[in-house]
Design a protein around this motif. Structure first.
Motif, mmCIF file in Angstrom:
data_model
loop_
_atom_site.group_PDB
_atom_site.id
_atom_site.type_symbol
_atom_site.label_atom_id
_atom_site.label_comp_id
_atom_site.label_asym_id
_atom_site.label_seq_id
_atom_site.Cartn_x
_atom_site.Cartn_y
_atom_site.Cartn_z
ATOM 1 N N HIS A 54 0.869 -1.184 0.000
ATOM 2 C CA HIS A 54 0.000 0.000 0.000
ATOM 3 C C HIS A 54 0.905 1.233 0.000
ATOM 4 N N PRO A 55 1.516 1.543 -1.144
ATOM 5 C CA PRO A 55 2.583 2.557 -1.160
ATOM 6 C C PRO A 55 2.141 3.961 -0.745
ATOM 7 N N ALA A 56 0.852 4.261 -0.867
ATOM 8 C CA ALA A 56 0.345 5.549 -0.366
ATOM 9 C C ALA A 56 -0.463 5.310 0.906
ATOM 10 N N TRP A 57 0.121 4.546 1.832
ATOM 11 C CA TRP A 57 -0.582 4.162 3.063
ATOM 12 C C TRP A 57 -1.038 5.385 3.854
ATOM 13 N N PHE A 58 -0.299 6.455 3.743
ATOM 14 C CA PHE A 58 -0.625 7.682 4.480
ATOM 15 C C PHE A 58 -1.845 8.390 3.898
ATOM 16 N N GLY A 59 -2.305 7.957 2.744
ATOM 17 C CA GLY A 59 -3.438 8.614 2.093
ATOM 18 C C GLY A 59 -4.763 7.914 2.259
ATOM 19 N N ALA A 60 -4.826 6.877 3.104
ATOM 20 C CA ALA A 60 -6.097 6.186 3.345
ATOM 21 C C ALA A 60 -7.108 7.146 3.975
ATOM 22 N N LEU A 435 -11.196 18.261 4.049
ATOM 23 C CA LEU A 435 -11.208 16.807 4.234
ATOM 24 C C LEU A 435 -11.622 16.061 2.969
ATOM 25 N N ALA A 436 -12.332 16.729 2.081
ATOM 26 C CA ALA A 436 -12.805 16.076 0.860
ATOM 27 C C ALA A 436 -11.842 16.232 -0.310
ATOM 28 N N LEU A 437 -10.873 17.105 -0.193
ATOM 29 C CA LEU A 437 -9.920 17.323 -1.279
ATOM 30 C C LEU A 437 -8.842 16.237 -1.254
ATOM 31 N N PRO A 438 -8.196 15.979 -2.393
ATOM 32 C CA PRO A 438 -7.209 14.891 -2.439
ATOM 33 C C PRO A 438 -5.996 15.191 -1.561
ATOM 34 N N GLY A 439 -5.669 14.225 -0.695
ATOM 35 C CA GLY A 439 -4.502 14.383 0.159
ATOM 36 C C GLY A 439 -4.686 13.722 1.507
ATOM 37 N N MET A 440 -3.648 13.840 2.344
ATOM 38 C CA MET A 440 -3.732 13.415 3.731
ATOM 39 C C MET A 440 -3.954 14.646 4.593
ATOM 40 N N PRO A 441 -5.081 14.761 5.297
ATOM 41 C CA PRO A 441 -5.344 15.961 6.095
ATOM 42 C C PRO A 441 -4.513 15.970 7.380
ATOM 43 N N LEU A 503 -15.470 6.512 3.784
ATOM 44 C CA LEU A 503 -15.694 6.814 2.365
ATOM 45 C C LEU A 503 -14.437 6.536 1.538
ATOM 46 N N PRO A 504 -14.409 5.419 0.805
ATOM 47 C CA PRO A 504 -13.236 5.109 -0.029
ATOM 48 C C PRO A 504 -12.915 6.208 -1.037
ATOM 49 N N ALA A 505 -13.905 7.006 -1.409
ATOM 50 C CA ALA A 505 -13.683 8.074 -2.386
ATOM 51 C C ALA A 505 -12.711 9.120 -1.878
ATOM 52 N N PHE A 506 -12.506 9.174 -0.562
ATOM 53 C CA PHE A 506 -11.614 10.187 -0.007
ATOM 54 C C PHE A 506 -10.191 9.673 0.197
ATOM 55 N N ASP A 507 -9.889 8.486 -0.356
ATOM 56 C CA ASP A 507 -8.491 8.061 -0.409
ATOM 57 C C ASP A 507 -7.711 9.076 -1.248
ATOM 58 N N ALA A 508 -6.482 9.347 -0.844
ATOM 59 C CA ALA A 508 -5.685 10.352 -1.547
ATOM 60 C C ALA A 508 -5.490 10.013 -3.020
ATOM 61 N N LYS A 509 -5.509 8.718 -3.367
ATOM 62 C CA LYS A 509 -5.263 8.309 -4.743
ATOM 63 C C LYS A 509 -6.555 8.104 -5.539
ATOM 64 N N ALA A 510 -7.716 8.375 -4.937
ATOM 65 C CA ALA A 510 -8.984 8.240 -5.658
ATOM 66 C C ALA A 510 -9.066 9.289 -6.769
ATOM 67 N N ALA A 511 -9.792 8.957 -7.824
ATOM 68 C CA ALA A 511 -9.932 9.867 -8.962
ATOM 69 C C ALA A 511 -10.510 11.206 -8.512
ATOM 70 N N THR A 512 -10.056 12.276 -9.152
ATOM 71 C CA THR A 512 -10.481 13.636 -8.799
ATOM 72 C C THR A 512 -10.846 14.395 -10.069
ATOM 73 N N LYS A 513 -11.999 15.075 -10.039
ATOM 74 C CA LYS A 513 -12.405 15.906 -11.169
ATOM 75 C C LYS A 513 -13.079 17.162 -10.646
ATOM 76 N N VAL A 514 -12.653 18.314 -11.154
ATOM 77 C CA VAL A 514 -13.260 19.589 -10.777
ATOM 78 C C VAL A 514 -14.317 19.939 -11.809
#
Length: 577
Positions: A54-60, A435-441, A503-514
């Motif tokens: 899980h290389p982006a473990w910090f982004g769960a 909290l909803a934007l891509p990243g680790m808060p 919410l899996p959608a808030f994983d840092a690596k989840a797809a993002t579209k503005v």
């Protein structure tokens, strides 16, 4: 091991191949990395293996950080361990205690003037206390981050003291100049970090027979990273703490490492190469440990620290200071377009990287991070706004580089209005959006209970101590019981973190579209398929029409969404099946 060590040397060779000490230092680097790899405990090796999967473990979604000074939060490291249940219940999964290492004997710039990289401040505890804290956190499924101050040591540091005593080898660890003309020639191209309290970039030291480079305060001596011995020493510091149990390192003042005559000596390609080489060394001995680049610069200048264009693996995290500042701009102006633009422009590609998102920290809000995106006069007005000049904020202006808008200091609660339903509503808007934007808060100590500014007459002459308060445990304990001024703040914070974790959608690596260009309305979809969540935040002063057809549910309130999005409203929208 030989092949992986070669990856370190491939990065360093262009920097050091002409240095007379390079052949010896190359061998010393190899020995240090090999020794650290051999000494790593089975428990930490198992953690490395888990994180490799899980290389982006910090982004769960459940991985939320918390930044604080140990003494101001819990007194000591032992006291901090006693507070872990409180932090765990809040929803925190990564702790970032600000500098714990032994600092300058007097003023230490909040611990960022390090006198010993391998010792803990005696008033906080010992190395064994750090080991015990790390073990406690790992048992709870939590993680420990730590500062590593890369650019400078304290004047008290043994290296600096040896240099003052005439040790030629230790003089080579710093940038020391004999001639005033040479100093002036360098100074012409440099910015000033603290133009009011520490102008200039050099300090005259009679015992050295010249000037030492001091980008920050006169007691913080810049290391000379063009000396391979400095790289070896700092990599060894990272390896040392990794084997104690530290899970991530905040690379303080990363942009300043390499100096080049005729340049501003920040964010140079050589600096990016050094960060990548530190990462490559850790990849051999402690691959599960993450690096966080503290580069408070324009977003374009931050990206090479986490996603270099050549594909090199460097830091895994970087502060998204552009989005942080943009959120405060949106709150002040009612226009969220800059937030959407930055999110759209900074989607990360690598599977092992993420932004660190935040609203406040121990430092100031540096508006110059938005240079080129927001006009300078507008940034200056926003700086004024958060001092109460026509706005609701109760912050203070802080020093800034010449020509830049003065940065802002103050606790989050004071910047949004201190207390009352309107202040709480602004906090909700900012926090739920972040909290909803891509990243680790990362939360900052005291914001979860609405702590206001703290005036400490005994604090150093540095306005940032306005937002470095002691934790008010009477307020916190009362809030936990649903009582007092902090209760609503704590309940809101815990609720949002708990929902986010589901919410899996808030994983840092989840797809993002503005989406959309409606003034004041920020619309960002996260995730895909049935897991999609759409952030809808109305920063404007007028109601807006909900931008999608069909039936939708708000994950925050767990209720159907109406067709009108009122001013100040923030939704985590999911489509009803």
């Amino acid at each position: 091991m030989t092949e992986t060590l070669q990856s370190v040397f491939d990065l360093l060779e262009p920097l050091y191949q002409g240095h007379p000490a390079w052949p010896v230092e190359r061998d010393r680097i190899a020995a240090a990395v090999s020794a650290a790899a051999e000494a790593r405990s089975p428990t930490l090796r198992a953690l490395d293996a888990d994180r490799a999967a899980h290389p982006a473990w910090f982004g769960a979604p459940e991985m939320v950080g918390y930044s604080f000074y140990v003494d101001r939060f819990a007194g000591t490291l032992a006291g901090l361990r006693q507070r872990l249940p409180w932090l765990e219940a809040l929803g925190i999964r990564l702790l970032h205690p600000l500098p714990m290492t032994l600092g300058q004997s007097e003023h230490s710039d909040g611990g960022f003037a390090v006198a010993d990289y391998r010792a803990i401040e005696p008033a906080l505890g010992s190395l064994d206390d750090v080991r015990a804290l790390a073990a406690d956190l790992h048992d709870r499924g939590m993680a420990l981050a730590m500062d590593c101050v890369l650019n400078h040591t304290a004047r008290d540091h043994p290296w600096a003291q040896a240099a003052l005593a005439g040790d030629r080898e230790m003089r080579g660890y710093y940038r020391i100049f004999d001639a005033a003309d040479d100093v002036a020639a360098w100074e012409r191209d440099l910015d000033e970090v603290f133009p009011d309290t520490a102008p200039g970039n050099f300090t005259h030291e009679p015992a050295l027979g010249g000037w030492v480079w001091t980008s920050f305060y006169p007691f913080q001596w810049d290391l000379d990273w063009s000396n391979p011995a400095v790289f070896r020493e700092m990599l060894d510091v990272l390896l040392f703490w990794s084997n104690i149990g530290v899970d991530a390192f905040r690379l303080d003042s990363a942009p300043y490492l390499w100096k080049r005559r005729g340049s501003v000596s920040r964010n140079l390609p050589e600096t990016h190469r050094l960060v990548a080489a530190l990462r490559a060394g850790l990849d051999i001995a402690a691959p599960g440990v993450a690096l966080l680049a503290e580069a408070i610069e324009r977003t374009a200048d931050v990206l090479p620290y986490i996603e270099p264009q050549d594909g090199t693996r460097a830091a895994q995290l970087a502060y998204h200071n552009g989005v942080m500042a943009a959120l405060w701009v949106a709150l002040a102006t009612g226009d969220a377009a800059i937030v959407g633009d930055l999110v759209r422009d900074t989607v990360l590609i690598r599977p092992d990287t993420a932004w660190l998102t935040y609203l406040r920290c121990h430092d100031d809000i540096i508006w110059s991070a938005l240079n080129g995106r927001v006009p300078a006069d507008a940034l200056d007005r926003i700086s004024d706004f958060y001092t109460g000049a026509g706005g609701f904020g109760d912050g203070r202006r802080f020093q800034a580089r010449p020509g830049a808008a003065a940065s802002t200091v103050g606790m989050l609660a004071s910047l949004v209005g201190t207390e009352g339903p309107e202040a709480l509503g602004r906090y909700r808007l900012l926090l739920a959006t972040m909290l909803a934007l891509p990243g680790m808060p990362m939360l900052y100590m005291g914001d979860e209970i609405g702590l206001p500014n703290h005036v400490d007459p005994a604090a150093p002459d540095d306005a940032r101590w306005l937002h470095r308060p002691p934790m008010d445990w009477l307020r916190a304990d009362g809030a936990e019981e649903g009582e007092g001024a902090g209760a609503a703040w704590l309940a809101l914070t815990k609720w949002l973190l708990a929902v986010r974790a589901t919410l899996p959608a808030f994983d840092a690596k989840a797809a993002t579209k503005v989406h959309g260009e409606v003034p004041g309305l920020l619309v960002v979809s996260r995730g895909s398929g049935g897991d999609t969540v759409v952030l809808i935040a109305n920063f404007g002063a007028v109601p807006q029409v909900f931008p999608f057809e069909g039936r939708w549910q708000d994950a925050i309130e767990d209720r159907p969404i109406e067709r009108v999005v009122a001013p100040g409203t923030v939704l985590w929208a999911t489509r009803c099946v």
